[in-house]
Structure formats: structure tokens, C-alpha cells
Design a protein around this motif. Sequence first.
Motif, PDB file in Angstrom:
ATOM      1  N   ASP A  16       0.839  -1.202   0.000  1.00 32.73           N
ATOM      2  CA  ASP A  16       0.000   0.000   0.000  1.00 32.73           C
ATOM      3  C   ASP A  16       0.870   1.247   0.000  1.00 32.73           C
ATOM      4  OD1 ASP A  16      -2.343  -1.413  -0.031  1.00 32.73           O
ATOM      5  OD2 ASP A  16      -2.720  -1.261   2.124  1.00 32.73           O
ATOM      6  N   VAL A  17       0.412   2.257  -0.711  1.00 33.62           N
ATOM      7  CA  VAL A  17       1.156   3.504  -0.794  1.00 33.62           C
ATOM      8  C   VAL A  17       1.216   4.158   0.583  1.00 33.62           C
ATOM      9  CG1 VAL A  17      -0.900   4.844  -1.378  1.00 33.62           C
ATOM     10  CG2 VAL A  17       1.344   5.673  -2.092  1.00 33.62           C
ATOM     11  N   ASN A  18       2.341   4.819   0.868  1.00 35.63           N
ATOM     12  CA  ASN A  18       2.497   5.571   2.109  1.00 35.63           C
ATOM     13  C   ASN A  18       3.482   6.699   1.869  1.00 35.63           C
ATOM     14  OD1 ASN A  18       5.278   4.573   2.700  1.00 35.63           O
ATOM     15  ND2 ASN A  18       4.219   2.617   2.947  1.00 35.63           N
ATOM     16  N   LEU A  19       3.723   7.494   2.889  1.00 37.30           N
ATOM     17  CA  LEU A  19       4.548   8.694   2.716  1.00 37.30           C
ATOM     18  C   LEU A  19       6.007   8.363   2.425  1.00 37.30           C
ATOM     19  CD1 LEU A  19       4.104  11.721   2.661  1.00 37.30           C
ATOM     20  CD2 LEU A  19       4.677  11.820   5.097  1.00 37.30           C
ATOM     21  N   PHE A  20       6.472   7.172   2.777  1.00 34.16           N
ATOM     22  CA  PHE A  20       7.847   6.781   2.465  1.00 34.16           C
ATOM     23  C   PHE A  20       8.069   6.666   0.952  1.00 34.16           C
ATOM     24  CE2 PHE A  20       7.556   5.254   6.858  1.00 34.16           C
ATOM     25  CZ  PHE A  20       8.748   5.736   7.383  1.00 34.16           C
ATOM     26  N   HIS A  21       7.000   6.578   0.177  1.00 37.07           N
ATOM     27  CA  HIS A  21       7.122   6.445  -1.278  1.00 37.07           C
ATOM     28  C   HIS A  21       7.456   7.770  -1.962  1.00 37.07           C
ATOM     29  CE1 HIS A  21       4.498   2.547  -1.630  1.00 37.07           C
ATOM     30  NE2 HIS A  21       5.428   2.467  -0.689  1.00 37.07           N
ATOM     31  N   PHE A  22       7.453   8.887  -1.205  1.00 37.17           N
ATOM     32  CA  PHE A  22       7.570  10.207  -1.815  1.00 37.17           C
ATOM     33  C   PHE A  22       8.713  11.024  -1.227  1.00 37.17           C
ATOM     34  CE2 PHE A  22       3.182   8.845  -2.149  1.00 37.17           C
ATOM     35  CZ  PHE A  22       2.881   9.108  -3.480  1.00 37.17           C
ATOM     36  N   ILE A  23       9.319  11.830  -2.068  1.00 35.33           N
ATOM     37  CA  ILE A  23      10.255  12.862  -1.642  1.00 35.33           C
ATOM     38  C   ILE A  23       9.443  14.117  -1.375  1.00 35.33           C
ATOM     39  CG2 ILE A  23      12.261  14.256  -2.277  1.00 35.33           C
ATOM     40  CD1 ILE A  23      12.854  12.017  -4.387  1.00 35.33           C
ATOM     41  N   LEU A  24       9.596  14.698  -0.188  1.00 35.02           N
ATOM     42  CA  LEU A  24       8.850  15.899   0.170  1.00 35.02           C
ATOM     43  C   LEU A  24       9.578  17.127  -0.328  1.00 35.02           C
ATOM     44  CD1 LEU A  24       7.866  14.970   3.843  1.00 35.02           C
ATOM     45  CD2 LEU A  24       6.598  14.527   1.729  1.00 35.02           C
ATOM     46  N   LEU A  25       8.908  17.912  -1.155  1.00 34.61           N
ATOM     47  CA  LEU A  25       9.511  19.122  -1.696  1.00 34.61           C
ATOM     48  C   LEU A  25       8.828  20.346  -1.098  1.00 34.61           C
ATOM     49  CD1 LEU A  25       9.950  17.935  -5.405  1.00 34.61           C
ATOM     50  CD2 LEU A  25      11.635  17.910  -3.562  1.00 34.61           C
ATOM     51  N   VAL A  28       3.445  24.654  -0.521  1.00 39.85           N
ATOM     52  CA  VAL A  28       2.904  25.678  -1.423  1.00 39.85           C
ATOM     53  C   VAL A  28       1.501  26.139  -1.067  1.00 39.85           C
ATOM     54  CG1 VAL A  28       4.326  24.980  -3.378  1.00 39.85           C
ATOM     55  CG2 VAL A  28       2.105  23.880  -3.023  1.00 39.85           C
ATOM     56  N   GLY A  29       0.915  25.605  -0.020  1.00 38.28           N
ATOM     57  CA  GLY A  29      -0.438  26.023   0.299  1.00 38.28           C
ATOM     58  C   GLY A  29      -0.819  25.678   1.715  1.00 38.28           C
ATOM     59  N   LYS A  30      -1.877  26.353   2.202  1.00 37.40           N
ATOM     60  CA  LYS A  30      -2.332  26.135   3.564  1.00 37.40           C
ATOM     61  C   LYS A  30      -3.837  26.314   3.614  1.00 37.40           C
ATOM     62  CE  LYS A  30      -1.772  27.863   8.296  1.00 37.40           C
ATOM     63  NZ  LYS A  30      -1.095  28.891   9.133  1.00 37.40           N
ATOM     64  N   GLY A  31      -4.525  25.364   4.252  1.00 41.19           N
ATOM     65  CA  GLY A  31      -5.961  25.458   4.418  1.00 41.19           C
ATOM     66  C   GLY A  31      -6.337  25.520   5.879  1.00 41.19           C
ATOM     67  N   ALA A  32      -7.629  25.297   6.166  1.00 41.23           N
ATOM     68  CA  ALA A  32      -8.111  25.424   7.538  1.00 41.23           C
ATOM     69  C   ALA A  32      -7.480  24.390   8.460  1.00 41.23           C
ATOM     70  CB  ALA A  32      -9.631  25.286   7.556  1.00 41.23           C
ATOM     71  N   PHE A  33      -7.318  23.153   7.982  1.00 43.05           N
ATOM     72  CA  PHE A  33      -6.727  22.129   8.844  1.00 43.05           C
ATOM     73  C   PHE A  33      -5.769  21.236   8.075  1.00 43.05           C
ATOM     74  CE2 PHE A  33      -9.900  19.480   6.920  1.00 43.05           C
ATOM     75  CZ  PHE A  33     -11.074  20.222   6.962  1.00 43.05           C
ATOM     76  N   GLY A  34      -5.160  21.775   7.051  1.00 42.65           N
ATOM     77  CA  GLY A  34      -4.191  21.005   6.283  1.00 42.65           C
ATOM     78  C   GLY A  34      -3.313  21.900   5.430  1.00 42.65           C
ATOM     79  N   LYS A  35      -2.358  21.271   4.796  1.00 40.85           N
ATOM     80  CA  LYS A  35      -1.427  21.995   3.938  1.00 40.85           C
ATOM     81  C   LYS A  35      -1.253  21.266   2.619  1.00 40.85           C
ATOM     82  CE  LYS A  35       1.256  24.112   7.685  1.00 40.85           C
ATOM     83  NZ  LYS A  35       2.608  24.274   8.285  1.00 40.85           N
ATOM     84  N   VAL A  36      -0.584  21.935   1.685  1.00 39.77           N
ATOM     85  CA  VAL A  36      -0.304  21.366   0.375  1.00 39.77           C
ATOM     86  C   VAL A  36       1.178  21.529   0.084  1.00 39.77           C
ATOM     87  CG1 VAL A  36      -0.824  21.442  -2.095  1.00 39.77           C
ATOM     88  CG2 VAL A  36      -2.601  22.037  -0.444  1.00 39.77           C
ATOM     89  N   ARG A  37       1.786  20.459  -0.373  1.00 41.82           N
ATOM     90  CA  ARG A  37       3.185  20.594  -0.796  1.00 41.82           C
ATOM     91  C   ARG A  37       3.436  19.726  -2.018  1.00 41.82           C
ATOM     92  NH1 ARG A  37       6.654  19.575   4.134  1.00 41.82           N
ATOM     93  NH2 ARG A  37       8.318  20.117   2.704  1.00 41.82           N
ATOM     94  N   VAL A  38       4.479  20.057  -2.727  1.00 47.98           N
ATOM     95  CA  VAL A  38       4.874  19.289  -3.900  1.00 47.98           C
ATOM     96  C   VAL A  38       5.660  18.074  -3.449  1.00 47.98           C
ATOM     97  CG1 VAL A  38       6.150  19.341  -6.074  1.00 47.98           C
ATOM     98  CG2 VAL A  38       4.971  21.389  -5.271  1.00 47.98           C
ATOM     99  N   VAL A  39       5.372  16.924  -4.060  1.00 51.64           N
ATOM    100  CA  VAL A  39       6.112  15.700  -3.751  1.00 51.64           C
ATOM    101  C   VAL A  39       6.515  15.023  -5.051  1.00 51.64           C
ATOM    102  CG1 VAL A  39       4.965  15.320  -1.531  1.00 51.64           C
ATOM    103  CG2 VAL A  39       3.991  14.315  -3.608  1.00 51.64           C
ATOM    104  N   GLN A  40       7.499  14.154  -4.947  1.00 51.10           N
ATOM    105  CA  GLN A  40       7.951  13.375  -6.096  1.00 51.10           C
ATOM    106  C   GLN A  40       7.975  11.892  -5.711  1.00 51.10           C
ATOM    107  OE1 GLN A  40      12.032  13.959  -7.529  1.00 51.10           O
ATOM    108  NE2 GLN A  40      11.240  13.869  -9.617  1.00 51.10           N
ATOM    109  N   HIS A  41       7.346  11.074  -6.530  1.00 52.54           N
ATOM    110  CA  HIS A  41       7.336   9.633  -6.261  1.00 52.54           C
ATOM    111  C   HIS A  41       8.747   9.086  -6.467  1.00 52.54           C
ATOM    112  CE1 HIS A  41       6.263   5.384  -6.527  1.00 52.54           C
ATOM    113  NE2 HIS A  41       5.108   5.699  -5.969  1.00 52.54           N
ATOM    114  N   LYS A  42       9.267   8.372  -5.492  1.00 48.35           N
ATOM    115  CA  LYS A  42      10.657   7.928  -5.545  1.00 48.35           C
ATOM    116  C   LYS A  42      10.908   6.895  -6.633  1.00 48.35           C
ATOM    117  CE  LYS A  42      11.563   8.712  -0.632  1.00 48.35           C
ATOM    118  NZ  LYS A  42      11.874   8.088   0.670  1.00 48.35           N
TER     119      LYS A  42
END
Length: 412
Positions: A16-25, A28-42
Amino acid sequence: MGAVCCRPQPIDFDGDVNLFHFILLRCVGKGAFGKVRVVQHKQTRDLYALKYINKAKCVKMKAVANIIQERRLLEEIDHPFVVNMRYAFQDDENCFFVLDLMLGGDLRFHLERLGSLPEDVVRFYIAEIGSALSFLHEHRIIHRDLKPDNILLDERGHAHITDFNIAVHYSERRLLTGVAGSMAYMAPEILAKRGYTYTIDWWTNSDLTHSISKDALRFPEDAESKCSRAGIQALKGFLDRDPTRRLACKPNGEGFLELKSHPWFSTIDWDTLDTKEQTAPFIPDSKKANFDASHELEELLLEDNPLRARQRKERDITSLSAEMRQMEEQFTPYDFKNMQRRSYYPQTQIISTVTATSSTGPASSRPVTPMTIANDGAQDYPFNQKQMLDENGQRISDAPVVEMADMSEKGQ
């Protein structure tokens, strides 16, 4: 005795996919209870937008049902003019949506920067958004919050609908009555509280409550010098208070046919619209980062618990609160590669041909196109090829350099 060096655990790309599969870059964004960032699949080196939602804040704001509903709806949606979900998963603290990355910014950003958009640009966006709305309504989904903030552009200038947080299924037999959306963009039938259906998504912004419900429609005196007569007729059609007369609102798919046959859209090549073969009349500046750079600074300086991949803890979910248990059970993993669907970003990629491989195997059946990164003045930000690191601090020497241009705060 010398210190023992602990090697990082290999990543299981077949599980199953999880955060270890991605490089965190970049953030770029912020909401009421979360954020947005660019990631790259390893493994594949594909770029995405990662929207992550803090579970505790989600519970506090009574938004658990919305997050689960958004997750379920996005699994049903796959369209060239929608910001599609590619993966979904969770850890102990957050729920994650991995979405198509839009590098062109949102319409709010461009409207504020430019003041207005030319008529041919508006017509092109309405055609693309109309195609997406027609798809959603065929699948009995209402967005309920269409506004410039929720229209994202890709790097080639094509428009995409995003943010399905208050989207719902509808039935012609049972009208919806909930007052939902952004006030300035609500259709009059929402405010009337007598029930509504998909027609609200075709309403074009006017003013606030009284104006939406009562005021006569007025255009500026110089309107005809700025907009064609056919364009004004289309606007009047979208602003008709009677949903049975509103442009594009005829039932059984006839509404979109009405839209396509309207004189204002005579210049649109509908046969090639969904394939994105047409050149957009406005192409965002790829040399600029059209998002608020303060999000990244805030993440670096003010975040007490910055995002990183963490192994899940062993625990009995029956000990959790009802809301936390609901997220654990219903925010299920999702992987678009298992759905035999076409990826519209990049536009030519057939995702069903991409097969998962082990961490030692080939990265992907698709070649990677190198790009460049615009750091928007952040000269020391580690986003060049030589400095890109994974969460274990290992340098990703063979990772492609990525282009960070325009991203919206909401968006992704």
C-alpha cells in the motif's frame, strides 16, 4: 566497540502507498486544517501535489464526514479538466490526498494580478470547466463551490476544477437543501432553501444575498466595448434565476449540448477540447512561482511538528474516539495504477501500462523529462538536482530536476 550504523528499511513499492514512497519538496499552500506541498514519487519520479489533513484538527472542526466524502467522490472521478486523485493513504496524524500537480496557479491569483481576463480566455475556460461539469453531473455529483480559487491551471494554461470538500451526490427525486459553498458564488436556489440540484454549478457569480435573490441584472455602461454581444447573452443565460431557463441546465445531458451550440462558443473546437490538443489563449509564466512563498517559510520556521514519513504505531482502534475510528476505517488506501484509468497529466500517459516494480528495479516505463526549478528568491532552498534528499537524508542523485512554477494556496 564502534557504533552500529542502522541502514534505512527498503521501501515496499508493491505494498500500500504511504509517505515513504515520496520525496517531500516545497510547501505551497495552507488550508483550515491542512497543507499542500509538492512531492515526487521515488520510484516513478512523477511529481504530484500532496494535500495532507491533520486528523485532530479535522475532528475539532467537525469535518470528518467531509474528508471521507471527498475521498470517496474523488475515487469516482477521472477527467481531463479535474484535479484528479492519484493516491490516498493515512498515518497516525494525517490523511493524505496525492493529486495532479497544477503549475499554472489559480484563477483568483491571475485575476488579482491582471485585473481582468480577455474574453477569449474566459470563453476557453468556461468550455473546459463546462466539459468537467457535464462529466460530474452525468455521475450525479454536484461540486457546490465553484469559484476562481477552485479553478487551477496547468503549465499549458488548461483549467481544472479542484476542492471537492463539500461536493455531494444528488438525486432528481430528492432535492438538496443544505446551505453550502461560498456566499459570493451561491446560486439563488440555495439561498431560497426550497431545494436544489446540479443547476447550481452553472450559476455565475453576482453579488451577495440580496443581489443574488432580488436585484435586477445590470452590466457596466461600457460592457459592450469589453465583451461581445454573444458573450453578454451567455452571461445573462448563466445568471438566469430560474434554473429551468439557465444556460446549460437542461436535463439528461441536453444542457451541455445547449452550451456547445451557443453562438458565443462557435470558435471552440469541441472535438479536440478534452484531449488538450488546443493551445490555450493564456499560458502562465513558467518562470514565476505563482503561490505565496510565505507558506514555505512558515513550514521551516514555525511548524512545531514538520511533516515527515513515520512508521505507524501498533494500537487497538477500538480505543480511539468514534471520529478517529471512522477515519481509520473509511479513509482507505487508493492507488490509481490499479484502476486501469488514463492519466491526463501528463496528457499522453496511459497509466495502466505503468507497472509497479521493486525498489531495485527500473523506475518506470515512462521517460522522465528534466525541468528546472524556480526558487522564487529562496536562494538557499535545497531544490536543485545535487541537493535533493529523501527523508533519511540520502541524496537522490538521479532524480530529475523539477519545475516549480504556479501553485495556488487552496488547491490541490
